[in-house]
Design an enzyme around this catalytic site. Structure first.
Site, short mmCIF file in Angstrom:
data_model
loop_
_atom_site.label_atom_id
_atom_site.label_comp_id
_atom_site.label_asym_id
_atom_site.label_seq_id
_atom_site.Cartn_x
_atom_site.Cartn_y
_atom_site.Cartn_z
N ASN A 1 1.48 10.10 -2.90
CA ASN A 1 1.13 10.28 -1.50
C ASN A 1 1.92 9.33 -0.61
O ASN A 1 1.42 8.29 -0.23
CB ASN A 1 -0.37 10.03 -1.29
CG ASN A 1 -1.20 10.87 -2.21
OD1 ASN A 1 -1.11 12.08 -2.21
ND2 ASN A 1 -2.01 10.22 -3.01
N CYS B 1 -7.03 -5.36 -6.53
CA CYS B 1 -6.73 -5.09 -5.13
C CYS B 1 -5.93 -6.24 -4.52
O CYS B 1 -5.20 -6.05 -3.57
CB CYS B 1 -8.02 -4.92 -4.34
SG CYS B 1 -9.27 -3.98 -5.21
N TYR C 1 0.84 -1.20 0.00
CA TYR C 1 0.00 0.00 0.00
C TYR C 1 0.87 1.24 0.00
O TYR C 1 0.62 2.20 -0.72
CB TYR C 1 -0.92 0.01 1.22
CG TYR C 1 -2.02 -1.01 1.13
CD1 TYR C 1 -3.20 -0.72 0.45
CD2 TYR C 1 -1.87 -2.27 1.70
CE1 TYR C 1 -4.21 -1.66 0.35
CE2 TYR C 1 -2.88 -3.21 1.61
CZ TYR C 1 -4.04 -2.90 0.94
OH TYR C 1 -5.02 -3.83 0.85
N ARG D 1 -2.92 4.60 3.91
CA ARG D 1 -4.25 4.35 4.46
C ARG D 1 -5.32 4.70 3.44
O ARG D 1 -6.24 3.94 3.18
CB ARG D 1 -4.45 5.21 5.70
CG ARG D 1 -4.72 4.39 6.88
CD ARG D 1 -4.66 5.27 8.12
NE ARG D 1 -5.35 4.59 9.17
CZ ARG D 1 -5.43 5.04 10.40
NH1 ARG D 1 -4.85 6.16 10.71
NH2 ARG D 1 -6.06 4.39 11.28
#
Length: 95
Positions: free
Chosen positions: A25, A47, A16, A30
């Site tokens: 980012n 995913c 992630y 999160r």
DNA sequence: CTATTGACCAGGG
DNA sequence: GCCCTGGCCAATA
């Protein structure tokens, strides 16, 4: 960020944080996870190729099954370690 | 528009 | 080495 996830090649996995970083980012790991959870295109966003930085899975709250992610990744050729984690050393994206 | 939550990651005890 | 706490971003209500 969806584009980044979409760019993950078959048989590879990305954390992630890695995706968040490529998405622009570095701290948004999160947000990335949540964005996938409520992804606008469930079929267009793999995913299951997105895991923890350790290669660990989310744990039952994903896709609708516990071993689903593992099964999909194995089907794509991703190697799983005896720990139950993905082999980031071999199947990790950009690694 | 503001507040809360969520599939994270890193640091400290 | 493991467990708990804090901070960031994005999305939903």
């Amino acid at each position: 960020m969806y584009e980044v996830v979409r760019q993950i090649p078959r048989g590879c996995v990305a954390s992630y944080g890695q995706v968040a970083f490529l998405a622009g980012n570095p701290r948004g790991a999160r947000g990335v996870g949540f964005a996938m959870h409520r992804s606008p295109e469930p079929g267009g966003i793999p995913c299951h190729r997105v895991v923890f930085k350790d290669g660990g899975l989310c744990g039952g709250l994903a896709f609708g099954g516990e071993g689903i992610q593992r099964a999909l990744l194995e089907e794509e050729g991703v190697v799983f370690l005896p720990d139950g984690r993905v082999d980031m050393a071999r199947c990790g994206w950009l690694k």
